[in-house]
Design a protein around this motif. Sequence first.
Motif, short mmCIF file in Angstrom:
data_model
loop_
_atom_site.label_atom_id
_atom_site.label_comp_id
_atom_site.label_asym_id
_atom_site.label_seq_id
_atom_site.Cartn_x
_atom_site.Cartn_y
_atom_site.Cartn_z
N THR A 129 -0.48 -4.14 6.06
CA THR A 129 0.83 -4.79 6.17
C THR A 129 1.60 -4.74 4.86
O THR A 129 2.73 -5.22 4.79
N ARG A 130 1.00 -4.17 3.82
CA ARG A 130 1.67 -4.08 2.51
C ARG A 130 2.24 -2.69 2.26
O ARG A 130 2.65 -2.37 1.14
N PHE A 131 2.28 -1.86 3.29
CA PHE A 131 2.70 -0.47 3.14
C PHE A 131 3.76 -0.16 4.20
O PHE A 131 3.52 -0.33 5.40
N ALA B 144 12.66 -3.49 -3.59
CA ALA B 144 14.04 -3.61 -4.02
C ALA B 144 14.98 -2.76 -3.17
O ALA B 144 16.16 -3.10 -3.00
N LEU B 145 14.49 -1.65 -2.62
CA LEU B 145 15.33 -0.78 -1.79
C LEU B 145 14.94 -0.83 -0.32
O LEU B 145 15.79 -0.66 0.55
N TYR B 146 13.66 -1.04 -0.04
CA TYR B 146 13.19 -0.91 1.34
C TYR B 146 12.68 -2.20 1.95
O TYR B 146 12.16 -2.19 3.06
N GLY B 147 12.79 -3.29 1.24
CA GLY B 147 12.51 -4.58 1.84
C GLY B 147 11.07 -5.01 1.81
O GLY B 147 10.21 -4.38 1.19
N ALA B 148 10.81 -6.11 2.52
CA ALA B 148 9.49 -6.72 2.53
C ALA B 148 8.44 -5.75 3.05
O ALA B 148 8.68 -4.99 3.98
N GLY B 149 7.27 -5.79 2.43
CA GLY B 149 6.17 -4.95 2.88
C GLY B 149 5.86 -3.80 1.96
O GLY B 149 4.79 -3.21 2.04
N GLY B 150 6.78 -3.46 1.06
CA GLY B 150 6.57 -2.29 0.22
C GLY B 150 5.79 -2.58 -1.04
O GLY B 150 6.08 -2.02 -2.10
N ILE B 151 4.80 -3.44 -0.97
CA ILE B 151 4.01 -3.76 -2.17
C ILE B 151 3.13 -2.57 -2.56
O ILE B 151 3.02 -2.21 -3.73
N SER B 152 2.49 -1.97 -1.55
CA SER B 152 1.53 -0.90 -1.82
C SER B 152 2.10 0.49 -1.58
O SER B 152 1.36 1.46 -1.50
N GLY B 153 3.41 0.59 -1.45
CA GLY B 153 4.01 1.90 -1.29
C GLY B 153 4.87 2.01 -0.05
O GLY B 153 4.83 1.16 0.85
N THR B 154 5.65 3.08 0.00
CA THR B 154 6.52 3.35 1.15
C THR B 154 6.44 4.84 1.46
O THR B 154 6.55 5.68 0.57
N LEU B 155 6.24 5.14 2.73
CA LEU B 155 6.14 6.51 3.20
C LEU B 155 7.35 6.81 4.09
O LEU B 155 7.61 6.07 5.04
N LEU B 156 8.08 7.87 3.76
CA LEU B 156 9.25 8.27 4.54
C LEU B 156 9.02 9.66 5.12
O LEU B 156 8.78 10.62 4.37
N GLY C 158 7.44 -6.04 -5.74
CA GLY C 158 7.29 -5.93 -4.30
C GLY C 158 6.81 -7.25 -3.72
O GLY C 158 6.20 -8.07 -4.42
N PHE C 159 7.08 -7.47 -2.47
CA PHE C 159 6.61 -8.68 -1.79
C PHE C 159 6.57 -8.40 -0.29
O PHE C 159 7.07 -7.38 0.20
N ARG C 160 5.97 -9.28 0.44
CA ARG C 160 6.03 -9.21 1.89
C ARG C 160 6.08 -10.62 2.45
O ARG C 160 5.51 -11.57 1.88
N ASN C 161 6.77 -10.76 3.55
CA ASN C 161 6.74 -12.02 4.28
C ASN C 161 5.42 -12.11 5.04
O ASN C 161 4.84 -11.08 5.41
N PRO C 162 4.91 -13.31 5.28
CA PRO C 162 3.75 -13.41 6.17
C PRO C 162 4.04 -12.71 7.49
O PRO C 162 5.14 -12.78 8.02
N THR C 163 3.05 -12.02 8.01
CA THR C 163 3.25 -11.23 9.23
C THR C 163 3.49 -12.12 10.43
O THR C 163 3.29 -13.35 10.38
#
Length: 733
Positions: free
Chosen positions: A178-180, A221-233, A699-704
């Motif tokens: 949930t952190r990706f 900062a660009l892709y919102g909550a959940g991007g703590i461990s990375g973002t795949l596009l 990075g951060f995430r909201n609780p799922t």
Amino acid sequence: MNKIFTKVILVLCVLLWTGFSASAQSIVVSGTVMDKLTKEPIPGVSVTVKGKTVGSSTDQSGKFSFTTTEKPPFTLAVSFVGFNTVEREITSTSTGLTFELESGAILGQEVVVSASRTPERILESPVTIERMGQAQIKEAAAPSFYDAIQNIKGVEMSTQSLTFRSYNTRGFNANGNTRFNQLIDGMDNQAPGLNFSVGNIVGITELDVDNVELLPGASSALYGAGGISGTLLMTSKDPFKYQGVSFQLKTGLNHVNDSNTDNPQEFRQFDMRMAKSWNNKFGAKFAFSFLQATDWFGTNRSNFDRASNMPKSGDRVSDPNYDGVNVYGDEVSQNMRAVNGNVEAATRQALLTASGGLFNAQTALNNLPAGTPYPNYIGFINANVPAALRSTVINQYLPFYYAQRNPSVLPNQNVSRTGYDEINLVDYDTKSLKMSGGLYYNFTPTIQLMAQANWGTGTSVYTGSDRYSLRNFNIGLYKLELKGEDFYLRGYTTQERSGDSYISSILGSYVNEKTKASTAWFPQYIGTYVGARLNPAITDAQAHAAARAAADGNRAQPGSAQFENYANQIKNTYISQTNMANGVYGAKFDDKSNLYHYEGMYNFSRLFNNVVEFQVGASARKYDLNSGGTIFADLTEEIDIDEYAAFGQLGKKFGEAFKLTVAGRFDKSQNFEGRFTPRVTGVWTVAKNSNIRASFQTGFRNPTTQNQYIDLSVGGGSQRLIGGLPSFLNRYN
């Protein structure tokens, strides 16, 4: 008569086609394609008339030749994976043409978008980016491009099943990460009820993927909550650039030398893609993929201690409280003395009621001194208990009374029910079907409207807080987007449907309950154990074996009609319909959760004559949870979660040597306080293609959704997961 008619029609069609071909004068288009750097011919290059499907591919000598009814002038498009596409207008001579292609995969010159939401060279991006282009995808030694992502630097992969993989680039991985963040053409393809992406089960097909970009670090900062461990596009192919029909068939073997199967099992995957554009105004594409294979078997029978959450020694024979990792139903465990005390009290009360309150078995038997041998109790009962109650007292009450009065007879330990191996409960017949399509309309050369759909269904296995058999589940992503050079407006929805998915541990536990309820199984086990221990020649292990054999009498055996009947009933009954008092047991999910997302962005850089780069954007998202009480606490109430966000980015280049970029995003979820995440980056160009960059980002995430609202039975029904919101604190008190 019908045959004559068919022949006549066929002859007419041939004549008409011949006449048409003769009237439409064809011209020959031929030539050679070579590498601009090495001057070597390139085989397999696509040469087509732009905007049409007519064309050909080069042979081993780099030569091509085809005929077309197009009249000059027309444009030829020459393209090949790993090279820049070349377009040339043909005005007169169409034979003996020569094309030279230049490699488009020059290290560091690849153009990326994910780092700052604007196109830039990968070497000049403000943060680290890893990229897989078509050349790398084609050459990857992996079953699919998605499997090949694990070969990217710094990527860790967690494999739950043949088609279910989770990626991570920072910190600890998880089976469902949930952190990706994972986006497909700008769409977050997480399952709304899980809050993480189910691998690439619903996503881009092998033939439709254009490129993959990975941001290894925090990217909220660009892709919102959940991007703590990375973002795949992941970006799919544009139908205006990649036209035509392509097919692909993959086959292989797995389970070689596997004792669980008689023979190696075949792996098959078929892919197809079709794309076409008309006059560079309207485009359409369709992609299809189907995979079929036998999944990996869960055969870990190691013993596990749920109290300490640690492995332990022993097996079903040596440990009465055995709990195998991939064995289900044995999670149900009770303390022998606790059960004995409950049965003694309940039977004593039943005897008291049957006698009209006149006979208390415990009071009567307490007249005998402690240490009285068991046979003496029987003699006392025959002499002093009313005849109508003697049989019940001797057979149903005395063993439990005796064990309670003589603790040495009954150990203070837990025993568990006999479980079923996972292979008898889980569907390993893996299937994955994916379809995607899109319609595109160009209002101007820079403004495009698109409607896109991605849909996938399949059967897989997932390990989370329990072991889940995902059967015939499906997820759909549907998007409408208007975009230009400096803006986009996008709305999409993710629709999750659980299909015939169920919890395997609950299935094993409830098959046991259908055969014999635990309220009867444990008393029978303990009564038999006590009876066996009265014989000095019987060891503790032998007493346990006798007790289990008696309690498991008439147990539904895997493969039997009884087992299949019970299992099918439970798999087709929703978890929320379980009513043990009425003998109704269910392990099936009923999830129909949805996600709705709207966002837009505008790049003001042109308005500022590119003196500064300035972008702003905003988004709104709604989670609509609908599990019918099988996952969330939504059996009697509706659960929606609203989230809002806004972001901005400002970049300024100081001379030709240094660029500073500042970005920030504010996110607000209805159940939590708002959160601001900044990012500051700097790129110093030391020399051509030599840069030093530094960045600070968070990075951060909201609780799922599950962290907040879950209400799920796990551990074979012996435990329950509940949400962390304050309203859940006293839910089961």
